[in-house]
Design a protein around this motif. Structure first.
Motif, PDB file in Angstrom:
ATOM      1  N   ILE A  57       0.836  -1.208   0.000  1.00  0.00           N
ATOM      2  CA  ILE A  57       0.000   0.000   0.000  1.00  0.00           C
ATOM      3  C   ILE A  57       0.866   1.251   0.000  1.00  0.00           C
ATOM      4  O   ILE A  57       0.637   2.194  -0.764  1.00  0.00           O
ATOM      5  N   ASN A  58       1.885   1.262   0.844  1.00  0.00           N
ATOM      6  CA  ASN A  58       2.767   2.437   0.913  1.00  0.00           C
ATOM      7  C   ASN A  58       3.502   2.666  -0.400  1.00  0.00           C
ATOM      8  O   ASN A  58       3.691   3.808  -0.832  1.00  0.00           O
ATOM      9  N   TYR A  59       3.926   1.563  -1.045  1.00  0.00           N
ATOM     10  CA  TYR A  59       4.652   1.702  -2.306  1.00  0.00           C
ATOM     11  C   TYR A  59       3.739   2.267  -3.382  1.00  0.00           C
ATOM     12  O   TYR A  59       4.134   3.164  -4.142  1.00  0.00           O
ATOM     13  N   TYR A  60       2.525   1.748  -3.454  1.00  0.00           N
ATOM     14  CA  TYR A  60       1.583   2.249  -4.450  1.00  0.00           C
ATOM     15  C   TYR A  60       1.165   3.680  -4.163  1.00  0.00           C
ATOM     16  O   TYR A  60       0.957   4.478  -5.084  1.00  0.00           O
ATOM     17  N   LYS A  61       1.015   4.032  -2.906  1.00  0.00           N
ATOM     18  CA  LYS A  61       0.679   5.418  -2.556  1.00  0.00           C
ATOM     19  C   LYS A  61       1.744   6.379  -3.061  1.00  0.00           C
ATOM     20  O   LYS A  61       1.440   7.471  -3.536  1.00  0.00           O
ATOM     21  N   GLU A  62       2.998   5.954  -2.975  1.00  0.00           N
ATOM     22  CA  GLU A  62       4.105   6.816  -3.382  1.00  0.00           C
ATOM     23  C   GLU A  62       4.339   6.811  -4.887  1.00  0.00           C
ATOM     24  O   GLU A  62       4.581   7.867  -5.486  1.00  0.00           O
ATOM     25  N   HIS A  63       4.256   5.633  -5.516  1.00  0.00           N
ATOM     26  CA  HIS A  63       4.649   5.509  -6.928  1.00  0.00           C
ATOM     27  C   HIS A  63       3.483   5.364  -7.904  1.00  0.00           C
ATOM     28  O   HIS A  63       3.601   5.782  -9.058  1.00  0.00           O
ATOM     29  N   TYR A  64       2.374   4.760  -7.477  1.00  0.00           N
ATOM     30  CA  TYR A  64       1.246   4.521  -8.380  1.00  0.00           C
ATOM     31  C   TYR A  64      -0.088   4.865  -7.703  1.00  0.00           C
ATOM     32  O   TYR A  64      -1.004   4.032  -7.666  1.00  0.00           O
ATOM     33  N   PRO A  65      -0.240   6.077  -7.191  1.00  0.00           N
ATOM     34  CA  PRO A  65      -1.479   6.433  -6.483  1.00  0.00           C
ATOM     35  C   PRO A  65      -2.719   6.393  -7.382  1.00  0.00           C
ATOM     36  O   PRO A  65      -3.803   6.026  -6.921  1.00  0.00           O
ATOM     37  N   LYS A  66      -2.550   6.777  -8.646  1.00  0.00           N
ATOM     38  CA  LYS A  66      -3.693   6.786  -9.562  1.00  0.00           C
ATOM     39  C   LYS A  66      -4.260   5.381  -9.737  1.00  0.00           C
ATOM     40  O   LYS A  66      -5.481   5.172  -9.683  1.00  0.00           O
ATOM     41  N   GLU A  67      -3.364   4.416  -9.960  1.00  0.00           N
ATOM     42  CA  GLU A  67      -3.803   3.027 -10.147  1.00  0.00           C
ATOM     43  C   GLU A  67      -4.475   2.485  -8.884  1.00  0.00           C
ATOM     44  O   GLU A  67      -5.456   1.739  -8.947  1.00  0.00           O
ATOM     45  N   LEU A  68      -3.951   2.865  -7.744  1.00  0.00           N
ATOM     46  CA  LEU A  68      -4.507   2.412  -6.467  1.00  0.00           C
ATOM     47  C   LEU A  68      -5.913   2.971  -6.280  1.00  0.00           C
ATOM     48  O   LEU A  68      -6.834   2.245  -5.887  1.00  0.00           O
ATOM     49  N   GLN A  69      -6.079   4.243  -6.583  1.00  0.00           N
ATOM     50  CA  GLN A  69      -7.373   4.888  -6.419  1.00  0.00           C
ATOM     51  C   GLN A  69      -8.402   4.370  -7.408  1.00  0.00           C
ATOM     52  O   GLN A  69      -9.585   4.232  -7.090  1.00  0.00           O
ATOM     53  N   GLU A  70      -7.962   4.064  -8.632  1.00  0.00           N
ATOM     54  CA  GLU A  70      -8.889   3.545  -9.641  1.00  0.00           C
ATOM     55  C   GLU A  70      -9.412   2.167  -9.261  1.00  0.00           C
ATOM     56  O   GLU A  70     -10.579   1.850  -9.507  1.00  0.00           O
ATOM     57  N   ARG A  71      -8.554   1.341  -8.645  1.00  0.00           N
ATOM     58  CA  ARG A  71      -8.972  -0.012  -8.274  1.00  0.00           C
ATOM     59  C   ARG A  71      -9.827   0.001  -7.007  1.00  0.00           C
ATOM     60  O   ARG A  71     -10.816  -0.721  -6.914  1.00  0.00           O
ATOM     61  N   PHE A  72      -9.449   0.829  -6.053  1.00  0.00           N
ATOM     62  CA  PHE A  72     -10.189   0.906  -4.788  1.00  0.00           C
ATOM     63  C   PHE A  72     -10.704   2.330  -4.607  1.00  0.00           C
ATOM     64  O   PHE A  72     -10.082   3.157  -3.941  1.00  0.00           O
ATOM     65  N   LYS A  73     -11.849   2.614  -5.219  1.00  0.00           N
ATOM     66  CA  LYS A  73     -12.382   3.982  -5.237  1.00  0.00           C
ATOM     67  C   LYS A  73     -12.745   4.501  -3.853  1.00  0.00           C
ATOM     68  O   LYS A  73     -12.794   5.714  -3.625  1.00  0.00           O
ATOM     69  N   GLN A  74     -13.016   3.606  -2.918  1.00  0.00           N
ATOM     70  CA  GLN A  74     -13.385   4.019  -1.567  1.00  0.00           C
ATOM     71  C   GLN A  74     -12.169   4.256  -0.672  1.00  0.00           C
ATOM     72  O   GLN A  74     -12.304   4.671   0.467  1.00  0.00           O
ATOM     73  N   MET A  75     -10.993   4.014  -1.190  1.00  0.00           N
ATOM     74  CA  MET A  75      -9.792   4.118  -0.373  1.00  0.00           C
ATOM     75  C   MET A  75      -9.385   5.572  -0.166  1.00  0.00           C
ATOM     76  O   MET A  75      -9.330   6.356  -1.107  1.00  0.00           O
ATOM     77  N   ASN A  76      -9.096   5.915   1.076  1.00  0.00           N
ATOM     78  CA  ASN A  76      -8.634   7.256   1.425  1.00  0.00           C
ATOM     79  C   ASN A  76      -7.109   7.240   1.512  1.00  0.00           C
ATOM     80  O   ASN A  76      -6.537   6.753   2.481  1.00  0.00           O
ATOM     81  N   LEU A  77      -6.454   7.791   0.502  1.00  0.00           N
ATOM     82  CA  LEU A  77      -4.997   7.731   0.438  1.00  0.00           C
ATOM     83  C   LEU A  77      -4.326   8.667   1.437  1.00  0.00           C
ATOM     84  O   LEU A  77      -3.101   8.628   1.592  1.00  0.00           O
TER      85      LEU A  77
END
Length: 295
Positions: A223-243
């Motif tokens: 999660i931390n790696y995606y937040k830093e490097h791929y936040p867009k992809e993380l948000q698109e997959r989990f729309k309810q996620m609060n980054l």
């Protein structure tokens, strides 16, 4: 979130020390047979260009000519794959990104091998010696795709060449085509992971068994790696996620939002599976910044 913080570093690292007998045997086989090949093919996961290289085998290979194959390039971040390829080439190591499932694999690997060994081929030709077949061994860690690559190179009809040095139990010479002959070796891990981050990267991609590391630690890292490097992809997959939240809180929050109640393990499995299945896009976990100490 105490549930996710129970594992101290000492305990964490203690869970990932091993050296099974078959891996020790494989290491000896590599040492014994390296003199019978023209060059060594080092197979790594393109998502882990550095972390999936076995430092123990790198030491054994030494100055032997080497071809670095970045397999699973179709799953890796294409921009970073290009950067890594350029980096390795500048270090004097020929690097070849491939997807070993593609039909063009045999042609690409053969041409790369001939390019790597062109000087030796030319020297031998001057001496009146015609090298028709180059010989290599493929080494790498488990789950880097070696079986798929071997099947692709050997084709449906695997030709085993007998009565040649280096053939031991568990190993065989395979003919890819008239230009290339390969000594098969088992995937080999190293005895102990000194770097916690390397272990987490290998676990996230499935290079080591899931029961070897705490899944909460692997998820927090992912999660931390995606937040830093791929936040867009993380948000698109989990729309309810609060980054904006910390990883442990994200896990608790998403477990509830997905209707898993307090079954955190269920979210762990979902998140890791999504990453491995490519549902969060193409990614690379090694960055050049780490070499320079930026990360």
């Amino acid at each position: 979130m105490k549930m996710l913080e129970y594992c101290k570093k000492e305990v964490f690292m203690a869970t990932i020390q091993w050296f099974p007998g078959h891996m020790s045997k494989a290491r000896r086989q590599v040492q014994e047979n390296i003199k019978f090949v023209d060059f060594v093919t080092i197979l790594v996961d393109a998502r882990l260009p550095l972390s999936s290289q076995n430092p123990m085998l790198t030491k054994i290979v030494g100055e032997k000519p080497k071809l670095l194959i970045l397999n699973k390039a179709d799953l890796a971040d294409p921009t970073l794959t290009k950067e890594w390829r350029n980096y390795f080439e500048k270090q004097g190591v020929k690097a070849l990104p491939i997807n070993s499932k593609e039909q063009s694999t045999v042609k690409k690997v053969t041409e790369a091998a001939q390019s790597l060994m062109k000087e030796k081929i030319a020297r031998q030709k001057e001496r009146g010696i015609q090298i028709e077949t180059l010989r290599t061994m493929i080494i790498g860690i488990p789950n880097a795709g070696k079986s798929t690559l071997m099947n692709r190179l050997a084709g449906k009809k695997i030709a085993v060449t007998g009565n040649k040095p280096g053939v031991t139990k568990g190993q065989q010479w395979l003919k890819s085509n008239k230009d290339l002959e390969i000594l098969d070796t088992p995937g080999i891990l190293w005895p102990k992971f000194e770097d916690e981050k390397v272990a987490l990267k290998l676990a996230l991609t499935g290079a080591i068994k899931d029961d070897l590391l705490p899944m909460d630690e692997v998820n927090i890292f992912g999660i931390n790696y995606y937040k830093e490097h791929y936040p867009k992809e993380l948000q698109e997959r989990f729309k309810q996620m609060n980054l904006e939240e910390e990883a442990p809180e994200i896990i608790m929050d998403m477990t509830q939002k997905l209707g898993f109640r307090d079954d955190y393990d269920r979210f762990y499995r979902l998140f890791i599976k999504d990453i491995r299945d490519g549902k969060l896009g193409r990614y690379t976990l090694d960055t050049l910044g780490e070499i320079h100490g930026d990360n």
